[in-house]
Write an enzyme that holds these catalytic residues in place. Structure first.
Site, PDB file in Angstrom:
ATOM      1  N   LYS A 237       0.004   2.732   4.805  1.00 51.15           N
ATOM      2  CA  LYS A 237       1.077   2.394   3.874  1.00 51.15           C
ATOM      3  C   LYS A 237       1.616   3.664   3.222  1.00 51.15           C
ATOM      4  O   LYS A 237       0.862   4.588   2.932  1.00 51.15           O
ATOM      5  CB  LYS A 237       0.543   1.446   2.790  1.00 51.15           C
ATOM      6  CG  LYS A 237       0.140   0.088   3.351  1.00 51.15           C
ATOM      7  CD  LYS A 237      -0.582  -0.760   2.328  1.00 51.15           C
ATOM      8  CE  LYS A 237      -1.094  -2.032   2.978  1.00 51.15           C
ATOM      9  NZ  LYS A 237      -2.136  -2.694   2.178  1.00 51.15           N
ATOM     10  N   ARG A 292     -11.762  -5.497  -1.704  1.00 49.16           N
ATOM     11  CA  ARG A 292     -11.931  -4.298  -2.544  1.00 49.16           C
ATOM     12  C   ARG A 292     -10.757  -4.161  -3.509  1.00 49.16           C
ATOM     13  O   ARG A 292      -9.768  -4.886  -3.400  1.00 49.16           O
ATOM     14  CB  ARG A 292     -11.945  -3.055  -1.643  1.00 49.16           C
ATOM     15  CG  ARG A 292     -10.641  -2.959  -0.856  1.00 49.16           C
ATOM     16  CD  ARG A 292     -10.485  -1.691  -0.060  1.00 49.16           C
ATOM     17  NE  ARG A 292      -9.130  -1.566   0.459  1.00 49.16           N
ATOM     18  CZ  ARG A 292      -8.695  -2.107   1.579  1.00 49.16           C
ATOM     19  NH1 ARG A 292      -9.517  -2.816   2.340  1.00 49.16           N
ATOM     20  NH2 ARG A 292      -7.435  -1.964   1.953  1.00 49.16           N
TER      21      ARG A 292
END
Ligand code: MV4
Length: 461
Positions: A237, A292
């Site tokens: 990303k 996470r």
């Protein structure tokens, strides 16, 4: 509440966790490799322990070393950050066996979501929308072909143990299936030691939208809206924003509600992210779940006003969620650019010494980074140098603010992708909010995109 947290990570996320702990009155222990002795996370923590040589396998991934460090410093919890051991169910189990709190969900949840076939089945049973595809693994090309005929082409073969795009093969014609199957299986064995594959209908030009969920240990769950993460290159990303320009309030509510309902059914118990593909008709499909705290969590923090890392630590210590869904309001617009130490054109990593450094600031600007002047970006770890995050009352203002902040950022001595971000912020499709997962590819193939990139590189001090 915990008394002392050991942070099993490095870089900006280690600092982020240390800051949250300090505000909660929790003592901190940094761990570091020999190469990271001068890192900011080591200086900002109350204590530090050297856990091994530079390669991650011998330091940040070294479970016995981390547990010894926790034991000698009497830490009562470990925060794994993102990457490294953050989604390693074995590590979470060992922590539990050693009576040290792992800050994250139960090991069973990590292990369930780590296997994409098991995750897919759990998601289906929990009521999440899926693309048509195989129920479990497909054992050979023949079985894959039978599924493909039922689903219709194009299809995609994915590794059960995968994630992040490794071992994925798009198949557009029946005759290409057998070859794609063996390549994907071989890649999956090489990358994950497990060649199991599953098959799905392939979505052209999807957007990557993820829903942030927050769940306590007592069955209460809320969502904090979405992040749009379609600006990626090779599954890394580069830019994230919240809210997504592609969602209506109705679709947002629907995605949030089905996500919460599914997490309730699964008994999920920490912060988590459900990744969806959004197709051109506005339909969404479960892709994967991350157990996470994520790199891009700050954009959610800015639009909701909630400190996600603080919440995560409180939830892990057993505190009940205080907020109800109706207390959550998304306001304004946030954008994050990941500033990497890499060549802005080829994206090749560019470690080295930062000889001059000046960070942007001012109204609505946040920089999460562990870099400083004279710091040396190391070749052993990922190339994330900083997360530049802006917040504004609306999206056009946020884009202008990001351009302004990118223009203030001075990083000399190494190359960074700041010029790429300047070009991306100027791109019509980004400004219009009308982009998908092929955005970077198109920018680098277009005349205006490459021209802007070239100019931005020339104008970089
Ligand atoms: C897909 C897809 C299209 N159709 N699945 C990429 C990483 C992995 N998590 C799943 N990925 C994709 N799965 C179907 N059925 C397209 C991608 C994909 C992608 C997804 C999100 C963001 C960027 C991407 C870039 C290329 C492919």
């Amino acid at each position: 509440m915990f008394k002392k947290v050991l942070i099993a990570n490095r870089g900006e996320i280690a600092l982020r966790v240390i800051r949250a702990c300090r505000e909660l009155g929790i003592a901190t222990v940094a761990v570091h490799s020999t190469a990271d002795a001068n890192a900011l996370h080591v200086r900002f923590a109350d204590e530090s322990v050297c856990i091994g040589p530079p390669p991650s396998k011998e330091s940040y991934l070294n479970i016995p070393q981390l547990l010894s460090a926790a034991e000698i410093t009497r830490a009562d919890a470990i925060h794994p950050g993102y990457g490294f051991l953050s989604e390693n169910a074995e590590f979470a189990k060992v922590c539990r066996d050693c009576k040290i709190h792992f800050i994250g969900p139960r090991p069973e949840m990590i292990s369930l979501m780590g296997n994409k076939v098991r995750a897919r089945n759990a998601a289906r049973e929990a009521g999440l929308p899926l693309l048509p595809g195989s129920i479990g693994t497909v054992k050979d090309p023949k079985e894959a072909e039978a599924f493909a005929r039922e689903i219709g082409f194009p299809v995609i073969l994915k590794a059960a143990a995968g994630g992040g795009g490794k071992g994925m093969k798009i198949v557009r014609e029946p005759h290409a299936l057998a070859q794609a199957f063996s390549t994907a299986a071989a890649e999956a064995v090489a990358s994950f030691g497990n060649g199991d594959l599953y098959i799905e209908r392939y979505v052209e030009k999807p957007r990557h939208i993820e829903i942030q969920v927050v769940a306590d240990e007592h069955g209460r769950i809320i969502h904090l809206g979405e992040r749009e993460c379609s600006v990626q290159r090779r599954h890394q990303k580069l830019i994230e924003e919240s809210p997504s320009p592609a969602l209506t309030p109705e679709l947002r509510q629907q995605m949030g509600e089905v996500s919460i309902r599914a997490m309730e059914k699964l008994g999920y118990n920490n912060v988590g992210t459900i990744e969806y593909l959004l197709d051109e008709n506005g339909r969404f499909y479960f892709m994967e779940m991350n157990t996470r705290i994520q790199v891009e969590h700050p954009v959610t923090e800015l639009v909701t006003g909630i400190d996600l890392v603080r919440e995560q630590i409180k939830l892990s210590s057993g505190e009940p969620l205080q907020r109800k869904q109706e207390d959550i309001q998304m306001r304004g617009h946030a954008i994050e650019c990941r500033v990497n130490a890499e060549d802005p054109v080829t994206f090749a990593p560019w470690p080295g010494k930062i000889t001059a450094y000046s960070v942007p600031g001012g109204y609505g600007v946040r920089v999460d980074s562990s870099a400083y002047e004279n710091y040396t970006v190391l070749p052993y770890y990922d190339s994330l140098l900083a997360k530049l995050i802006v917040y504004a009352e609306d999206r056009p203002t946020a884009i202008r603010r990001m351009q302004r902040a990118l223009g203030e950022y001075v990083v000399q001595g190494i190359r960074t992708n700041i010029p790429f971000h300047r070009a991306a912020m100027a791109e019509d499709s980004f400004v219009e909010g009308n982009y998908d997962t092929r955005f970077v590819e198109r920018l680098l193939a277009s005349e205006t995109g490459t021209h802007r990139l070239k100019k931005a590189i020339e104008e970089t001090p």
